[in-house]
Scaffold this motif. Structure first.
Motif, short mmCIF file in Angstrom:
data_model
loop_
_atom_site.label_atom_id
_atom_site.label_comp_id
_atom_site.label_asym_id
_atom_site.label_seq_id
_atom_site.Cartn_x
_atom_site.Cartn_y
_atom_site.Cartn_z
N LEU A 167 0.82 -1.21 0.00
CA LEU A 167 0.00 0.00 0.00
C LEU A 167 0.85 1.26 0.00
O LEU A 167 0.33 2.36 0.10
N VAL B 225 -9.95 6.11 10.68
CA VAL B 225 -10.92 5.68 9.66
C VAL B 225 -11.83 4.57 10.20
O VAL B 225 -13.04 4.60 9.98
N LEU C 228 -7.81 -6.91 8.11
CA LEU C 228 -8.87 -6.47 7.20
C LEU C 228 -9.24 -5.00 7.41
O LEU C 228 -10.12 -4.48 6.73
N GLN C 229 -8.60 -4.37 8.35
CA GLN C 229 -8.92 -2.96 8.60
C GLN C 229 -7.80 -2.02 8.16
O GLN C 229 -7.89 -0.81 8.37
N VAL C 230 -6.76 -2.58 7.57
CA VAL C 230 -5.67 -1.74 7.05
C VAL C 230 -6.15 -1.09 5.75
O VAL C 230 -6.74 -1.77 4.92
N LYS C 231 -5.93 0.20 5.62
CA LYS C 231 -6.45 0.92 4.44
C LYS C 231 -5.33 1.56 3.63
O LYS C 231 -4.26 1.86 4.18
N ALA C 232 -5.62 1.83 2.37
CA ALA C 232 -4.63 2.49 1.50
C ALA C 232 -4.54 3.97 1.83
O ALA C 232 -5.57 4.59 2.17
N ASP D 136 -6.88 6.23 -0.13
CA ASP D 136 -8.28 5.99 0.23
C ASP D 136 -8.61 6.73 1.53
O ASP D 136 -9.68 7.31 1.68
N MET D 137 -7.64 6.69 2.47
CA MET D 137 -7.85 7.39 3.74
C MET D 137 -7.93 8.89 3.51
O MET D 137 -8.73 9.60 4.12
N ARG E 51 -13.05 6.22 -4.04
CA ARG E 51 -12.06 5.81 -3.02
C ARG E 51 -12.68 5.84 -1.63
O ARG E 51 -12.45 4.93 -0.83
N LEU F 103 -13.63 2.59 1.31
CA LEU F 103 -13.34 2.53 2.75
C LEU F 103 -14.49 1.88 3.52
O LEU F 103 -14.30 1.20 4.51
N ASN G 183 -11.81 -6.48 2.87
CA ASN G 183 -11.10 -5.20 2.88
C ASN G 183 -10.72 -4.88 1.44
O ASN G 183 -10.05 -5.66 0.79
N TYR H 174 -8.99 -2.11 -1.19
CA TYR H 174 -8.19 -0.89 -1.26
C TYR H 174 -7.68 -0.65 -2.67
O TYR H 174 -7.44 -1.59 -3.42
#
Lengths: 234, 105
Positions: free
Chosen positions: A28, A137, A178-182, A185-186, B62, B66, B77, B79
């Motif tokens: 990411l 987030v 599963l809660q890690v975000k790009a 995107d954040m 995007r 989320l 998930n 992304y």
């Protein structure tokens, strides 16, 4: 080239399949990963995660999350923990601790529970704030409260912070892989809340990395004497 | 180009309908009409997909990703990895990504 940081990943995220989490964070495009510990923990317990992240080309940032109920408790914790962690964050559980934490220069980040509408980042807090406001987030995405009221509240907080030139940092607040975000995107969440696109990207890169590098410099170059004076190391 | 992480591979139909439902929940019918999300490429093994949307609605898409946390009762998930103006370039990226994953295995 931008360097991205996710400064709020809980340690339990690495409990199951840690290499996979590290690989995902690298894919990411993150450079810094802040792993959160509680006040009772010692930062040395992160050595396994540090090795793993370094093997993937990531930089671990040790962070402590304080959840004091009173002003006195907060000040005691800060006195004890400030120099042991690279980042000190305060989860504001009352308006009293929000005011004290925001004013104290030993605090790097303050964050709030989005579903608790009584305690929020108000103008009075922003006026005296010496730290950054953090938005997680996952607190937004997985909140039990109606989403419209949370987005409304956060839009107000982003506006207050921007008007008072308080840096905002967006983190994932991930507890599982599963809660890690790009990062981009954040950043789009901040755009949704009314921030300008360039400023939104700074919330996951510029502001966050500046905070980490600034704190590391302070921790390396100076030692705080008992009297409160700051002296050069060595 | 987006990647998803889940225990079971959902069908294209499930993915597309969940994505539309998420966009509708957050941005309403008008947001969905403006965004027009469409899955144009889907690789369940590589867990990669290409979502097409209007260029001026990229940030909206995007943000919607989320909030996409569940497909057919399984946690997911999603992304974004890459964005491009042409499908050709993204498909080349998908192939490159699949090759890299194969080499690692």
């Amino acid at each position: 080239m931008r360097r991205y940081a996710d400064l709020h990943v809980y340690r339990e995220t690495f409990n199951t399949d840690a290499p996979r989490v590290a690989a995902t964070l690298k894919r990411l495009d993150f450079d810094y990963v802040g792993i959160t510990l509680h006040a009772g923990h010692d930062p040395t317990i992160l050595s396994a995660q540090k090795k793993l992240l370094e093997a993937h080309g990531l930089d671990l940032v040790s962070r402590v999350d304080l959840q004091p109920r009173t002003r006195a408790e907060l000040l005691g914790l800060l006195r004890r923990l400030r120099r042991r962690f690279e980042l000190v964050a305060v989860h504001c559980l009352s308006n009293e601790t929000a005011l004290t934490a925001s004013r104290d220069k030993r605090v790097d980040l303050v964050y709030f529970t989005p579903s608790d509408m009584r305690i929020r980042f108000r103008t009075a807090v922003a006026h005296i704030c010496n730290c950054a406001l953090e938005i997680n987030v996952n607190d937004v995405v997985r909140a039990q409260h109606p989403l419209h009221s949370i987005l409304n509240r956060l839009t107000g907080e982003v506006a207050v912070a921007s008007a008072n030139k308080i840096p905002i940092i967006i983190s994932s607040g991930a507890r599982t892989h599963l809660q890690v975000k790009a990062p981009r995107d954040m950043a789009s969440l901040a755009t949704l809340l009314g921030a300008k696109p360039e400023e939104s990207l700074n919330m996951v890169s510029g502001h966050a990395t500046a905070l980490v590098t600034g704190n590391r410099r302070k921790l390396q170059e100076h030692v705080m004497l008992e009297s409160g004076e700051v002296a050069e190391k060595g | 180009m987006a990647e998803f992480d889940t225990s079971s591979a959902p069908t294209t139909h499930d993915l597309a309908s969940t994505l539309k439902d998420t966009v509708r929940d957050i941005f309403g019918e008008l947001g969905l009409a403006r965004l027009e999300p469409r899955i144009v490429h889907y690789n369940p093994e590589g867990k990669i997909m290409i979502i097409r949307c209007r260029r001026d609605s990229l940030e909206t898409l995007r943000a919607a990703l989320l909030f996409l946390a569940q497909i057919e009762r399984s946690q997911v998930n999603v992304y974004s990895l890459k964005t491009s103006g042409t499908l050709k370039k993204l498909k080349a990226e998908v192939n490159l990504y699949a090759e890299r994953t194969r080499v690692k295995q």
